[in-house]
Design a protein around this motif. Structure first.
Motif, PDB file in Angstrom:
ATOM      1  N   VAL A  46       5.478   7.310  17.806  1.00 52.84           N
ATOM      2  CA  VAL A  46       6.084   7.984  18.964  1.00 52.84           C
ATOM      3  C   VAL A  46       7.396   8.691  18.636  1.00 52.84           C
ATOM      4  N   THR A  56       7.320  10.251  22.305  1.00 55.73           N
ATOM      5  CA  THR A  56       6.291  11.213  22.692  1.00 55.73           C
ATOM      6  C   THR A  56       5.395  10.695  23.809  1.00 55.73           C
ATOM      7  N   ASP A  57       5.342   9.388  23.992  1.00 55.84           N
ATOM      8  CA  ASP A  57       4.482   8.822  25.050  1.00 55.84           C
ATOM      9  C   ASP A  57       5.257   8.474  26.316  1.00 55.84           C
ATOM     10  N   GLU A  60       3.396   9.086  29.645  1.00 50.16           N
ATOM     11  CA  GLU A  60       1.990   8.698  29.670  1.00 50.16           C
ATOM     12  C   GLU A  60       1.883   7.234  30.085  1.00 50.16           C
ATOM     13  N   ALA A  62       0.449   5.110  28.497  1.00 44.53           N
ATOM     14  CA  ALA A  62       0.583   4.339  27.263  1.00 44.53           C
ATOM     15  C   ALA A  62       2.005   3.813  27.076  1.00 44.53           C
ATOM     16  N   PHE A  63       3.007   4.506  27.625  1.00 47.40           N
ATOM     17  CA  PHE A  63       4.388   4.047  27.489  1.00 47.40           C
ATOM     18  C   PHE A  63       4.513   2.625  28.015  1.00 47.40           C
TER      19      PHE A  63
END
Length: 195
Positions: A46, A56-57, A60, A62-63
């Motif tokens: 990330v 980068t997440d 999202e 996913a974070f």
């Protein structure tokens, strides 16, 4: 002269100890300070350069999933410890660093300190929980102004709407959320006066 929000803030200072024009910057900054370590947690894949101001997440689902344990631990710490100490300390420690959540030029240490002394911890925790649920969507839509009193609990989030302006969907969602969590928030509908 000046924006309608600034004029409203000036008028409301007659009723409050202080009124600040903050829009999304205040709550985003408080969130960034509260969860700095989780935002910059060393999750594989990330961070690609040392100048990234967020993983980068970040926006999202996913974070939240990738940091589930550390976020749960952090929420427990925030519930059990003094938020004023935590947030002021974080501001002093990190204000030289770039973070997409923190607005150092607009939100001063004095304002952070004033806010965390009057906003109940339960209110901030409820706001942060909603922000964590969907950081991309829930980082916007906050009211324009925060009015602060002298005592704990004496504050109000105020959305200012000038003639012809309307509430956006994100603002409506936050206002409903504030109401359901007993967080003081109002809409100031402004009309121009003919003199």
């Amino acid at each position: 002269s000046g924006s309608v929000e600034q004029q409203a803030a000036t008028f409301l200072k007659q009723q409050w100890q202080a009124v600040h024009y903050v829009e999304n910057a205040l709550m985003s900054t408080l969130f960034g300070l509260a969860f700095w370590e989780q935002i910059f947690e060393a999750v594989p894949g990330v961070f690609h350069n040392p100048f990234q101001s967020a993983p980068t997440d970040m926006y999202e689902s996913a974070f939240r999933e990738r940091r589930k344990d550390s976020l749960a631990t952090r929420m427990m710490q925030l519930r059990e410890q003094d938020l004023a100490i935590i947030l002021v300390d974080a501001y002093q420690r990190y204000h030289h660093y770039a973070c997409r959540w923190t607005h150092w030029r607009h939100i001063s240490l004095a304002l952070v300190s004033a806010c965390v002394h009057v906003i109940p911890a339960a209110h901030l925790l409820a706001i942060w929980e909603r922000m964590l649920f969907d950081p991309a969507e829930n980082r916007r839509g906050f009211p324009d102004l925060i009015a602060l009193g002298a005592e704990a609990g004496e504050y109000c989030l105020i959305e200012v709407k000038g003639p012809g302006d309307a509430l956006q969907d994100s603002q409506k969602r936050w206002l409903r959320y504030f109401q359901s969590h007993d967080i003081p928030a109002q809409v100031a509908w402004v009309e121009w006066r003919d003199d």
